[in-house]
Design a protein around this motif. Structure first.
Motif, PDB file in Angstrom:
ATOM      1  N   PHE A  85       0.869  -1.183   0.000  1.00 56.15           N
ATOM      2  CA  PHE A  85       0.000   0.000   0.000  1.00 56.15           C
ATOM      3  C   PHE A  85       0.904   1.230   0.000  1.00 56.15           C
ATOM      4  O   PHE A  85       1.074   1.889   1.035  1.00 56.15           O
ATOM      5  N   PRO A  86       1.508   1.541  -1.124  1.00 56.73           N
ATOM      6  CA  PRO A  86       2.527   2.602  -1.156  1.00 56.73           C
ATOM      7  C   PRO A  86       2.003   3.996  -0.831  1.00 56.73           C
ATOM      8  O   PRO A  86       2.769   4.857  -0.393  1.00 56.73           O
ATOM      9  N   GLN A  87       0.709   4.240  -1.019  1.00 60.57           N
ATOM     10  CA  GLN A  87       0.198   5.596  -0.818  1.00 60.57           C
ATOM     11  C   GLN A  87      -0.234   5.874   0.633  1.00 60.57           C
ATOM     12  O   GLN A  87      -0.337   7.034   1.030  1.00 60.57           O
ATOM     13  N   VAL A  88      -0.551   4.833   1.398  1.00 63.35           N
ATOM     14  CA  VAL A  88      -1.098   5.060   2.732  1.00 63.35           C
ATOM     15  C   VAL A  88       0.020   5.130   3.767  1.00 63.35           C
ATOM     16  O   VAL A  88       1.116   4.606   3.568  1.00 63.35           O
ATOM     17  N   LYS A  89      -0.280   5.782   4.877  1.00 59.56           N
ATOM     18  CA  LYS A  89       0.714   5.943   5.936  1.00 59.56           C
ATOM     19  C   LYS A  89       0.738   4.752   6.884  1.00 59.56           C
ATOM     20  O   LYS A  89       1.749   4.478   7.527  1.00 59.56           O
ATOM     21  N   TYR A  90      -0.398   4.051   7.011  1.00 56.46           N
ATOM     22  CA  TYR A  90      -0.508   2.975   7.980  1.00 56.46           C
ATOM     23  C   TYR A  90      -1.228   1.783   7.367  1.00 56.46           C
ATOM     24  O   TYR A  90      -2.136   1.947   6.546  1.00 56.46           O
ATOM     25  N   VAL A  91      -0.831   0.586   7.785  1.00 52.54           N
ATOM     26  CA  VAL A  91      -1.477  -0.653   7.347  1.00 52.54           C
ATOM     27  C   VAL A  91      -1.701  -1.529   8.569  1.00 52.54           C
ATOM     28  O   VAL A  91      -0.775  -1.776   9.352  1.00 52.54           O
ATOM     29  N   PHE A  92      -2.930  -2.005   8.734  1.00 54.78           N
ATOM     30  CA  PHE A  92      -3.269  -2.879   9.853  1.00 54.78           C
ATOM     31  C   PHE A  92      -3.211  -4.342   9.425  1.00 54.78           C
ATOM     32  O   PHE A  92      -3.580  -4.697   8.309  1.00 54.78           O
ATOM     33  N   GLY A  93      -2.789  -5.194  10.330  1.00 58.49           N
ATOM     34  CA  GLY A  93      -2.881  -6.634  10.175  1.00 58.49           C
ATOM     35  C   GLY A  93      -3.725  -7.185  11.312  1.00 58.49           C
ATOM     36  O   GLY A  93      -3.890  -6.524  12.349  1.00 58.49           O
ATOM     37  N   GLU A  94      -4.277  -8.390  11.138  1.00 57.53           N
ATOM     38  CA  GLU A  94      -5.134  -8.990  12.163  1.00 57.53           C
ATOM     39  C   GLU A  94      -6.151  -7.970  12.654  1.00 57.53           C
ATOM     40  O   GLU A  94      -6.142  -7.543  13.808  1.00 57.53           O
ATOM     41  N   ILE A  95      -7.049  -7.584  11.777  1.00 56.30           N
ATOM     42  CA  ILE A  95      -7.929  -6.452  12.016  1.00 56.30           C
ATOM     43  C   ILE A  95      -8.782  -6.596  13.270  1.00 56.30           C
ATOM     44  O   ILE A  95      -9.087  -5.603  13.940  1.00 56.30           O
ATOM     45  N   ASP A  96      -9.151  -7.816  13.619  1.00 53.38           N
ATOM     46  CA  ASP A  96      -9.985  -7.986  14.810  1.00 53.38           C
ATOM     47  C   ASP A  96      -9.205  -7.828  16.108  1.00 53.38           C
ATOM     48  O   ASP A  96      -9.776  -7.911  17.195  1.00 53.38           O
ATOM     49  N   GLN A  97      -7.876  -7.569  16.000  1.00 54.05           N
ATOM     50  CA  GLN A  97      -7.047  -7.332  17.192  1.00 54.05           C
ATOM     51  C   GLN A  97      -6.664  -5.863  17.345  1.00 54.05           C
ATOM     52  O   GLN A  97      -5.962  -5.504  18.291  1.00 54.05           O
ATOM     53  N   VAL A  98      -7.120  -5.015  16.440  1.00 58.40           N
ATOM     54  CA  VAL A  98      -6.762  -3.589  16.495  1.00 58.40           C
ATOM     55  C   VAL A  98      -7.626  -2.899  17.546  1.00 58.40           C
ATOM     56  O   VAL A  98      -8.857  -3.024  17.545  1.00 58.40           O
ATOM     57  N   ASP A  99      -6.988  -2.155  18.469  1.00 54.80           N
ATOM     58  CA  ASP A  99      -7.768  -1.465  19.499  1.00 54.80           C
ATOM     59  C   ASP A  99      -8.233  -0.099  19.003  1.00 54.80           C
ATOM     60  O   ASP A  99      -7.709   0.442  18.031  1.00 54.80           O
TER      61      ASP A  99
END
Length: 300
Positions: A85-99
């Motif tokens: 995702f070259p344009q975005v600043k942040y990338v999430f993994g394991e979305i159901d673990q993101v607070d």
């Protein structure tokens, strides 16, 4: 201010039940935290308000949305491993673990809102904004404030240029720095405190300043104790240093009360940028100034 999180999925993932379940769990959690949340496969149905953070698993959709003015973060899962995702600043993994705090902080980075680092009984400790600079000049106006420490640039425009670079190059990249102390009761900016990294030293450094009219009320100890706990518990620091001018007996006393031990005396470079801020360029070696400091350390 963030009000909702929208998950925009690639059409090819419509039948990915594992991913859908994970996102449904996360949207339920987000709603429990008091924010809006939704899942969509059509970018045209996304909320148009700026208070929304869009999470997508498609780099192409991410680019389209960024170009359209949305705040966007990427998402990785089993179905798109290895995607960039070259344009975005942040990338999430394991979305159901993101607070929820992570969603809020990503949104704030895009929106230019300061992170709130922590709260004490009487203080909000948060990232500094350009609007704080005018208040800093009031705090530094008393000559005693700069008796043992460097002041601000003479021209507020230089200070704001410096602060803008500091926000983007220190807060964004390191995740910590020197923060603003704001009194909860009335919103007054009463001082500054936090961490810095000084050239030539291994440990991060604690620094603090409380305006003269707010001194002798326990604010400094309250803020520094909380910041030290944050450094140990959240930033995983195992040791912190502080450098105090030899004649600054009050600050030395405060540091000892905080648990710091004297470990020697050092000669420290001052006036790094000179009287004007010139795109981060330091003064020539021939113009450098040095001062004698007491080095104190605290091990967690």
């Amino acid at each position: 201010m963030l009000r909702s999180v929208a998950f925009l999925m690639d059409e090819k993932d419509r039948n990915n039940e594992t991913l859908r379940t994970a996102i449904l769990d996360e949207t339920g959690y987000i709603r429990d935290c008091g924010y809006g949340a939704e899942i969509s496969f059509d970018k045209e149905k996304l909320p148009k308000e700026r208070e929304t953070l869009v999470v997508t698993d498609s780099p192409d959709l991410a680019k389209e949305l960024l170009d359209a003015g949305f705040y966007v973060t990427g998402m990785l899962h089993d179905g798109n491993k290895g995607m960039q995702f070259p344009q975005v600043k942040y990338v999430f993994g394991e979305i159901d673990q993101v607070d929820m705090d992570s969603f809020v902080k990503v949104y704030q980075r895009y929106a230019g809102e300061p992170w709130e680092i922590l709260r004490t009984e009487r203080l909000i400790i948060r990232e500094t904004t350009l609007e704080d600079v005018d208040e800093f000049y009031k705090l530094y106006a008393d000559p005693e404030m700069t008796l043992y420490m460097e002041g601000l640039f003479e021209d507020p425009k230089d200070e704001k240029r410096y602060q803008k670079d500091y926000i983007e190059k220190v807060y964004y990249l390191m995740g910590f720095g020197v923060w603003t102390l704001q009194r909860i009761s009335d919103g007054k900016v009463i001082g500054r405190a936090g961490y810095s990294v000084r050239n030539g030293f291994d440990e991060v450094e604690l620094g603090f300043l409380v305006g003269k009219e707010y001194q002798r009320q326990g604010y400094c100890m309250e803020a520094c104790r909380a910041i030290l706990d944050y450094g140990r518990d959240m930033l995983s620091f195992d040791k912190v240093q502080t450098l105090v001018k030899e004649k600054n007996e009050v600050s030395i006393h405060i540091c000892k009360k905080l648990g710091f031990q004297e470990t020697g005396k050092v000669n420290v470079e001052e006036n790094i940028y000179g009287k004007q801020y010139n795109q981060g360029k330091k003064v020539a070696l021939s113009q450098s100034q040095y001062g004698d400091y007491v080095k104190m350390t605290l091990s967690f």
